[in-house]
Design an enzyme around this catalytic site. Structure first.
Site, mmCIF file in Angstrom:
data_model
loop_
_atom_site.group_PDB
_atom_site.id
_atom_site.type_symbol
_atom_site.label_atom_id
_atom_site.label_comp_id
_atom_site.label_asym_id
_atom_site.label_seq_id
_atom_site.Cartn_x
_atom_site.Cartn_y
_atom_site.Cartn_z
ATOM 1 N N CYS A 49 3.339 8.049 9.802
ATOM 2 C CA CYS A 49 3.804 8.747 8.605
ATOM 3 C C CYS A 49 5.302 9.008 8.724
ATOM 4 O O CYS A 49 5.765 9.561 9.736
ATOM 5 C CB CYS A 49 3.042 10.060 8.456
ATOM 6 S SG CYS A 49 3.575 11.053 7.045
ATOM 7 N N CYS A 52 5.892 13.006 8.949
ATOM 8 C CA CYS A 52 5.504 13.842 10.093
ATOM 9 C C CYS A 52 5.288 13.088 11.402
ATOM 10 O O CYS A 52 5.102 13.713 12.443
ATOM 11 C CB CYS A 52 4.261 14.650 9.754
ATOM 12 S SG CYS A 52 2.732 13.688 9.709
ATOM 13 N N CYS A 98 -1.591 11.347 4.062
ATOM 14 C CA CYS A 98 -1.573 11.673 5.486
ATOM 15 C C CYS A 98 -2.391 12.948 5.670
ATOM 16 O O CYS A 98 -2.148 13.946 4.984
ATOM 17 C CB CYS A 98 -0.137 11.883 5.955
ATOM 18 S SG CYS A 98 -0.011 12.493 7.665
ATOM 19 N N CYS A 101 0.093 16.027 7.046
ATOM 20 C CA CYS A 101 1.114 16.714 6.235
ATOM 21 C C CYS A 101 0.883 16.591 4.734
ATOM 22 O O CYS A 101 1.672 17.100 3.947
ATOM 23 C CB CYS A 101 2.506 16.190 6.586
ATOM 24 S SG CYS A 101 2.856 14.505 6.052
ATOM 25 N N CYS A 121 -3.368 0.071 0.389
ATOM 26 C CA CYS A 121 -2.116 -0.410 -0.196
ATOM 27 C C CYS A 121 -1.111 0.734 -0.073
ATOM 28 O O CYS A 121 -1.197 1.717 -0.803
ATOM 29 C CB CYS A 121 -2.385 -0.799 -1.647
ATOM 30 S SG CYS A 121 -1.053 -1.648 -2.443
#
Length: 133
Positions: A49, A52, A98, A101, A121
């Site tokens: 991510c 984060c 995510c 976060c 995607c």
């Protein structure tokens, strides 16, 4: 991944993310197809991510879906991402965020390859990459 979800203020996110990352990760925008830095990327490692640093997708699950965005057939771990119904833009889709976060990553569709049949995607701008050392 920690059991406590990362929680930052809007001002903190604006300070830490680029304007494009903020638009995608915090406001659910989408980068233009075929424009992202990870779309043609083929190195071995882990996609994390961008907001984060949590591990999201292994490079060996990435494939060319022809969609214009990096595509993966599964997440690193079921707990790495959270799925949410998305009825925006007159469509019915499943949004991928995510789990650490709550950043918007992209969407998942049931038209991917074996073994899962899924296509995650994902916006390049929502990802960073940790290469295999």
């Amino acid at each position: 991944m920690s059991e406590t979800k990362l929680n930052k203020t809007d001002a903190q996110w604006r300070e830490e993310l680029t304007p494009e990352q903020y638009a995608v990760c915090r406001c659910s925008a989408t980068e233009p197809p075929f424009s992202g830095k990870w779309y043609h990327h083929k190195a071995d490692g882990t996609y994390v991510c961008a907001a984060c640093g949590s591990a999201l997708f292994a490079s060996d699950t990435k494939y060319d879906s022809g969609s214009g965005w990096p595509s993966f057939y599964q997440a690193m771990d079921k707990a790495a991402v959270s799925l949410h119904e998305d009825e925006s833009h007159g469509m019915r889709r499943i949004e991928v965020r995510c789990a650490n976060c709550d950043s918007h990553l992209g969407h998942v569709f049931p038209d991917g390859p074996k073994p899962t049949g899924m296509r995650y995607c994902i916006n390049s701008v929502a990802l960073d990459f940790d290469p295999v050392a």
